[in-house]
Design a protein around this motif. Sequence first.
Motif, PDB file in Angstrom:
ATOM      1  N   SER A 169      48.026  42.460  25.246  1.00 24.48           N
ATOM      2  CA  SER A 169      47.837  41.505  26.339  1.00 24.48           C
ATOM      3  C   SER A 169      46.435  41.599  26.909  1.00 24.48           C
ATOM      4  O   SER A 169      45.782  42.647  26.812  1.00 24.48           O
ATOM      5  CB  SER A 169      48.854  41.782  27.458  1.00 24.48           C
ATOM      6  OG  SER A 169      50.182  41.616  27.014  1.00 24.48           O
ATOM      7  N   LEU A 170      46.018  40.495  27.517  1.00 27.86           N
ATOM      8  CA  LEU A 170      44.704  40.424  28.143  1.00 27.86           C
ATOM      9  C   LEU A 170      44.798  39.375  29.244  1.00 27.86           C
ATOM     10  O   LEU A 170      45.527  38.389  29.092  1.00 27.86           O
ATOM     11  CB  LEU A 170      43.660  40.013  27.113  1.00 27.86           C
ATOM     12  CG  LEU A 170      42.195  40.385  27.312  1.00 27.86           C
ATOM     13  CD1 LEU A 170      42.027  41.905  27.343  1.00 27.86           C
ATOM     14  CD2 LEU A 170      41.341  39.790  26.191  1.00 27.86           C
ATOM     15  N   ARG A 171      44.079  39.571  30.338  1.00 25.95           N
ATOM     16  CA  ARG A 171      44.030  38.563  31.387  1.00 25.95           C
ATOM     17  C   ARG A 171      42.601  38.115  31.611  1.00 25.95           C
ATOM     18  O   ARG A 171      41.740  38.945  31.931  1.00 25.95           O
ATOM     19  CB  ARG A 171      44.638  39.055  32.695  1.00 25.95           C
ATOM     20  CG  ARG A 171      44.796  37.924  33.719  1.00 25.95           C
ATOM     21  CD  ARG A 171      45.457  38.361  35.007  1.00 25.95           C
ATOM     22  NE  ARG A 171      44.537  39.066  35.884  1.00 25.95           N
ATOM     23  CZ  ARG A 171      44.745  39.200  37.188  1.00 25.95           C
ATOM     24  NH1 ARG A 171      45.837  38.694  37.750  1.00 25.95           N
ATOM     25  NH2 ARG A 171      43.872  39.874  37.920  1.00 25.95           N
TER      26      ARG A 171
ATOM     27  N   GLY B 213      36.807  39.022  31.673  1.00 29.32           N
ATOM     28  CA  GLY B 213      38.047  39.603  31.182  1.00 29.32           C
ATOM     29  C   GLY B 213      38.199  39.625  29.680  1.00 29.32           C
ATOM     30  O   GLY B 213      39.176  40.176  29.164  1.00 29.32           O
TER      31      GLY B 213
ATOM     32  N   VAL C 274      36.990  36.762  23.206  1.00 29.06           N
ATOM     33  CA  VAL C 274      38.221  37.526  22.964  1.00 29.06           C
ATOM     34  C   VAL C 274      38.333  37.769  21.472  1.00 29.06           C
ATOM     35  O   VAL C 274      38.287  36.828  20.676  1.00 29.06           O
ATOM     36  CB  VAL C 274      39.460  36.767  23.473  1.00 29.06           C
ATOM     37  CG1 VAL C 274      40.730  37.498  23.054  1.00 29.06           C
ATOM     38  CG2 VAL C 274      39.401  36.595  24.984  1.00 29.06           C
TER      39      VAL C 274
ATOM     40  N   VAL D  65      41.229  43.384  21.748  1.00 27.67           N
ATOM     41  CA  VAL D  65      42.633  43.715  21.982  1.00 27.67           C
ATOM     42  C   VAL D  65      43.355  43.730  20.637  1.00 27.67           C
ATOM     43  O   VAL D  65      42.986  42.993  19.718  1.00 27.67           O
ATOM     44  CB  VAL D  65      43.278  42.692  22.955  1.00 27.67           C
ATOM     45  CG1 VAL D  65      43.204  41.271  22.419  1.00 27.67           C
ATOM     46  CG2 VAL D  65      44.703  43.075  23.320  1.00 27.67           C
TER      47      VAL D  65
END
Length: 124
Positions: free
Chosen positions: A16-18, A7, A120, A11
């Motif tokens: 948002s990110l999950r 995931g 991320v 971004v």
Amino acid sequence: VQLVESGGGLVQTGGSLRLSCVVSGFTFEDYAIGWFRQAPGEEREGIATIKHNDGSTYYADSVKGRFTISSDKTKHTVYLQMNRVKPEDTAVYYCAATTIRVHSTIPVDFVDYWGKGTLVTVSS
């Protein structure tokens, strides 16, 4: 024993990110599962933990109110929902498991098993 994160990605600030962590090879309910992160040149820090014996959750101050940890026992998966992300959230994110009874985010030294991490990157 395996913990596999997914995931991560790029971004924008405020987005948002999950993240997902699929666990296998041990009894899910016997472990606390935590999310950690490590930015370049920084120490690895625990940011969120969920205890499956009582459902308690704990967060580091840096993510409290923005990130949410949850789990789906039927899928043996732990999630980290990241909202209102900031450039300083850029890091490799790891999930990890411990059998030690914790009452806060899991200390690094308490971890029994680590995943390999997912990157991320938050753009400004």
